[in-house]
Design an enzyme around this catalytic site. Structure first.
Site, PDB file in Angstrom:
ATOM      1  N   GLY A 191       0.802  -1.206   0.323  1.00 31.38           N
ATOM      2  CA  GLY A 191       0.181   0.018   0.064  1.00 31.38           C
ATOM      3  C   GLY A 191       0.848   1.430  -0.117  1.00 31.38           C
ATOM      4  CB  VAL A 228       0.085   5.808   3.879  1.00 35.34           C
ATOM      5  CG1 VAL A 228      -0.586   6.988   4.686  1.00 35.34           C
ATOM      6  CG2 VAL A 228      -0.332   4.664   4.202  1.00 35.34           C
ATOM      7  CG  ASP A 256       4.731  -5.767   9.342  1.00 39.17           C
ATOM      8  OD1 ASP A 256       5.706  -6.301   9.781  1.00 39.17           O
ATOM      9  OD2 ASP A 256       4.429  -5.111   8.621  1.00 39.17           O
TER      10      ASP A 256
END
Length: 376
Positions: free
Chosen positions: A18, A20, A138
């Site tokens: 991803g 951000v 994570d």
């Protein structure tokens, strides 16, 4: 879609799956953080499902140390996305790096005591997630954000996984101690909209960051993972806070790292040259207990870990280390100097009184003997 229509800007973060970035919410005129998938994953069913699970989990984890989520949507250009509170600050990774490089402002601002406070706040967020039946999987310094005014936020729940809620949350009342709240959790997190939840990670498929994985995660036992894998990761972060380095930092190959993690092969903090002498046996014991190879030998909840962290700061006994009797006595004296001073004063006064009585009796005895001799 309205949020993204003005264009995504202020890029400030990217991971393996991803991205951000910052964007402007035209309806409210505020800056928000937007997470989108990388272009190569925007049409992948598994990655879209992971994105949706992360959004649903984050939205339901309402806690001061977990990033707040605003909305979830679908955009023609960017695909599935969700918006979060725009957080400003340093990651714990950058803070530790700047300290290691000897940056004066960071050395002045972030003492070990302050880093422990940051660590405890992160643990608090993870503890809440566990109480709601959610694993992070994570946890690492990159995923702990420290704000300008002391805010600590656990971010990036992209590998979120469901487990049975623990039913034990931690309530930090004040600096005087730790209050535990044992309760049966009445609500767990729903990760899939239709409640037909399935784990997206099969056994033998390794996910996460090798240097922060628990041994059971490193060998791909995904079906056996529970909250204790997050406890291990927090133990690795504590190791870095205490020593300034990762326990597997010297290994460059992922295969070697995973082998060392699964075997528990790393140097204990106090055995490191230079820095080891500044680490107390209690701090080392807490770190090593969190990083035990076998889950049943670790702290069984984050609550237990935080409890020991507060106790070692308060010079109290901890569950992971048994000090010698004279060390315990010294800590008791250090912890209650006024009481000890009063007790010592009372003991000395009592001793003085006893000695005075004995001396007076001795003097009276000799006087009586002298009088008897004169009469005779």
């Amino acid at each position: 879609p309205e949020i993204l229509s003005g264009g995504v800007d202020h890029g400030f973060g990217a991971g393996g799956v991803g991205i951000v970035q910052g964007a402007t919410d035209p309806a409210l005129g505020r800056l928000v953080a937007v997470k989108i998938l990388r272009p190569e994953y925007r049409f992948s069913r598994d990655h879209i499902e992971r994105m949706l699970r992360e959004a649903r989990a984050t939205a339901q984890l309402e806690h001061p140390n977990i990033v707040p989520l605003h909305s979830l949507g679908l955009d023609k250009k960017y695909g599935v996305y969700f918006t979060m509170k725009y957080l400003q600050g340093d990651t714990l990774r950058n803070i530790l790096r700047q300290i290691a490089e000897g940056n004066p402002p960071y050395l002045k601002e972030y003492s070990r005591a302050k880093l422990i406070i940051i660590f405890i706040k992160a643990c608090q967020g993870v503890s809440y997630a566990h109480s709601k039946g959610v694993l992070h999987r994570d946890l690492k310094p990159e995923n702990i954000l420290v704000g300008k005014y002391g805010e600590v936020t656990v971010i990036d729940w992209g590998l979120v996984r469901r487990m049975n809620p623990l039913g034990q949350a931690l309530d930090i009342g004040d600096d005087s101690g730790v209050e535990r709240e044992n309760r049966v959790s009445g609500q767990s997190i729903e990760l899939d909209a239709k409640q037909k939840e399935r784990n997206l990670t099969e056994d033998s498929f390794i996910t996460g960051t090798p240097r922060y994985m628990a041994p059971e995660q490193a060998v791909g036992w995904n079906s056996k993972l529970d909250h204790r894998c997050d406890i291990y990761s927090m133990g690795v972060i504590l190791y870095e806070i205490l020593t300034g380095s990762n326990p597997f930092e010297h290994l460059r190959n992922d295969v070697e790292i995973l082998q060392a993690v699964s075997a528990g092969e790393f140097t204990p903090p106090r055995q490191l040259r230079g820095i080891g002498k500044s680490i107390s046996p209690e701090w080392e014991a807490i770190c090593l207990k969190a990083m035990q190879v076998y889950p049943e030998q670790r702290y069984q909840t984050i609550t237990d870990l935080i409890h020991d962290l507060y106790n070692v700061q308060a010079e109290r006994e901890i569950t992971s280390y048994r000090a010698n009797w004279y060390q315990r006595l010294y800590k008791r004296i250090k912890r209650n100097p006024l009481k000890i001073a009063v007790l010592i004063g009372a003991a000395m006064a009592a001793m003085a009184s006893i000695i005075s009585v004995l001396l007076l009796d001795y003097a009276n005895y000799h006087i009586a003997g002298s009088v008897t001799e004169l009469i005779i």
